[in-house]
Design an enzyme around this catalytic site. Sequence first.
Site, PDB file in Angstrom:
ATOM      1  N   TYR A   1      50.289-115.894   9.692  1.00 45.65           N
ATOM      2  CA  TYR A   1      48.851-115.683   9.875  1.00 45.65           C
ATOM      3  C   TYR A   1      48.470-115.636  11.354  1.00 45.65           C
ATOM      4  CZ  TYR A   1      48.411-116.762   4.879  1.00 45.65           C
ATOM      5  OH  TYR A   1      48.539-116.768   3.506  1.00 45.65           O
TER       6      TYR A   1
ATOM      7  N   ASP B   1      49.816-121.721   1.369  1.00 38.36           N
ATOM      8  CA  ASP B   1      48.543-121.145   0.941  1.00 38.36           C
ATOM      9  C   ASP B   1      48.633-120.760  -0.531  1.00 38.36           C
ATOM     10  OD1 ASP B   1      46.066-119.979   0.978  1.00 38.36           O
ATOM     11  OD2 ASP B   1      46.598-118.309   2.289  1.00 38.36           O
TER      12      ASP B   1
END
Length: 361
Positions: free
Chosen positions: A141, A247
């Site tokens: 990310y 996540d």
Amino acid sequence: MDLHVLTLPGDGIGTEVTAEAVRVLRHAANKFGHKLTLTEGLLGGVAIHKTGTPFPAATEALALEADATLMGAVGLPEFDNAPPERRPEKGLLGIRKTLGVYANLRPVRAYEALIESSPLKNHLVRGTDMIIVRELTGGIYYGTPRGITGEGAEARAVNTMTYTRPEIERVTRMAFELASKRRRKVSSVDKSNVLENSQLWRKVVVEISAEYPGIELEHILVDNCAMQLVLNPRRFDVVLTENMFGDILSDEGAVLAGSIGMLPSASIGARRPNGAWVGLYEPVHGSAPDIAGQNKANPLGAIGSVAALFEYSFGLLEEAAAVNKAMEAVLNNGRVTADLKPSGTPATTSQVGEAVCEAIG
Ligand code: NAD
């Protein structure tokens, strides 16, 4: 003990659930003889309304002064089309960055009273009690280079998964320290059969594990972990994983528990000189505009976040256990909000907060 806690109620049901979390925090602090100092700050849509920015400098200063921060939720539909710097969610990124919280901890517990709301068969989910430790500030990310180049048949997209040794070391130590206070098992999730990134992850995890004799370490490939979470969730104690895998897996873990209103979280940073972790505590859910202002939001995710705050930022395990036990008693008595589908009239948000305080005694 002196406990200095900043509250950031935020928007929508954030204010309602935080009020109940604070009620429980005050009650438990009082019962166990702690001196509680509470400050309150603006974050999110309410902060934009009052100051023009979702994360005002005054809030940043309050967060740096406090021992721990308890957040509600942010987000208002009126800002859905606003530019990024004027969106409430920008406030979340701001506070996480200010506090340097690099690990997200999500406990996943199957409460007996909610066993029927789990999508899994009762015998599979019963007894589940794990904590997922997700690295929060590294990995794909954040890695560069990233971006999309070219058009049509020439179009190409790149993301980069990067981890450094220190990033892996600090989150691994956190996982092992948590395991040392639980059932003494760490399951480290990676994809080391394919990714060099995961090979480094595994190597560092093995090295750090040598500092913690007596704690079992297993390695599990992320695809197998996704399967084991629904086949045999009880096998997990502490699940350690990098950002993107975490996540995905933490949302899979979340559904084991029933309603989203039930789920607490803790985001943890460096240790302070007194040994306590810098921490930001919040329920997993958002501001739920559809039920805001109606006193019907489930406050147990926010109240569970108070238990996490006691445990991680203050090392107060007895207080954390008292809050968790009281929540369980309230669930067993059926004094719960509409999302948990009680058999009788649903309780209001404030009635649940009061019931938890009563159960703490
Ligand atoms: P949401 O979590 O707010 O709501 C999803 C659904 O779950 C809604 O039907 C809601 O009524 C229900 N729900 C959520 N929390 C509940 C609770 N405590 N008790 C009972 N029911 C509950 O997610 P959303 O609708 O996608 O987002 C609404 C706003 O919240 C958006 O602006 C979004 O950006 C923001 N958001 C903020 C956070 C955060 O502050 N950490 C997290 C997620 C979403």
